[in-house]
Design an enzyme around this catalytic site. Structure first.
Site, PDB file in Angstrom:
ATOM      1  CB  ALA A  95      -0.956  -0.014   1.193  1.00  0.00           C
ATOM      2  CB  CYS A  96       1.951   3.499   2.722  1.00  0.00           C
ATOM      3  SG  CYS A  96       0.319   3.659   3.481  1.00  0.00           S
TER       4      CYS A  96
END
Length: 240
Positions: A174-175
């Protein structure tokens, strides 16, 4: 999953990656973006809610304690010695009531428990003390997965002449991934630091690093990145 299961998963993934790499190379993927002349270290969400046990966002603790944090410590030492920019990124929200008429969480709380990272609880979103920022380093607060989305990151990097970002931290799926994708889209050379990237579930790191290396940035080890930073210092001394 047990240790045996995890090793078997890694073996199966590597077999799949080896086959996929042949296809990618035949079609012109997996090119190198390369290191530039002035890098910055962008550390994404190595805050207590991710690095310490007992939280919804807690990541693989064995990898965190034995690879990610030590890897970050090596990188920080190299960057600090070379006087290069370091940006620590974290995530927190001011309005964490999911029933509120307005919230800075947007719609993300409908998918994941971002409401637990309350801005009022600084200990949760503070950068892990083992790699804590020192004077001259910047801590950036984001609200979305990407460290670039809706933040001042690109402007800060450009103002400081940065052409390369070494991205570390969590989570790979994700990030970290979104930061790298937006980084290359915004014109920065993107480097994923292999041992300094983690996740919560088995296989997520291996798959995302493989896919990032094929399409969005170069994957390098901590030692390769430290050698690159040390090399920049040697070039500077030689030029003087």
């Amino acid at each position: 999953m047990s240790e045996v299961d995890t090793k078997e998963l890694d073996r199966l993934l590597q077999e799949a990656f080896d086959t996929a790499s042949k296809l990618y190379k035949e079609r012109g993927f997996q090119r190198r973006v390369g290191f530039g002349k002035r890098p910055a270290l962008v550390s994404v969400d190595l805050a207590n809610a991710w690095t310490r046990p007992g939280n919804p966002f807690t990541c693989d603790q064995e990898k965190m304690d034995n690879e990610i944090i030590p890897g970050m410590q090596k990188l920080l030492k190299a960057f600090r010695a070379a006087n290069l920019p370091i940006i620590h990124v974290t995530t927190a929200y001011e309005i964490t009531d999911r029933n509120a008429d307005f919230t800075d969480m947007g719609l993300w709380h409908n998918k994941i428990p971002v409401d637990v990272v309350d801005l009022k609880n600084k200990d949760l979103w503070a950068i892990d003390s083992r790699i804590a920022p020192i004077e001259g380093e910047y801590t950036l607060l984001k609200k979305r997965a990407s460290s670039f989305h809706g933040t001042e990151l690109a402007g800060i990097l450009r103002a400081n002449g940065v052409d390369t970002i070494l991205v570390t931290s969590v989570t790979a799926c994700a990030c970290v991934r979104q930061t790298i994708c937006d980084g290359i889209a915004d014109g920065f050379r993107t480097i994923a630091v292999k041992e300094a990237i983690g996740d919560r579930v088995p296989g997520a790191v291996a798959w995302n690093l493989f896919d990032i290396d094929a399409k969005f940035g170069d994957v390098h080890t901590v030692d390769e990145c430290v050698a690159y930073i040390d090399g920049l210092g040697a070039q500077k001394i030689a030029a003087e």
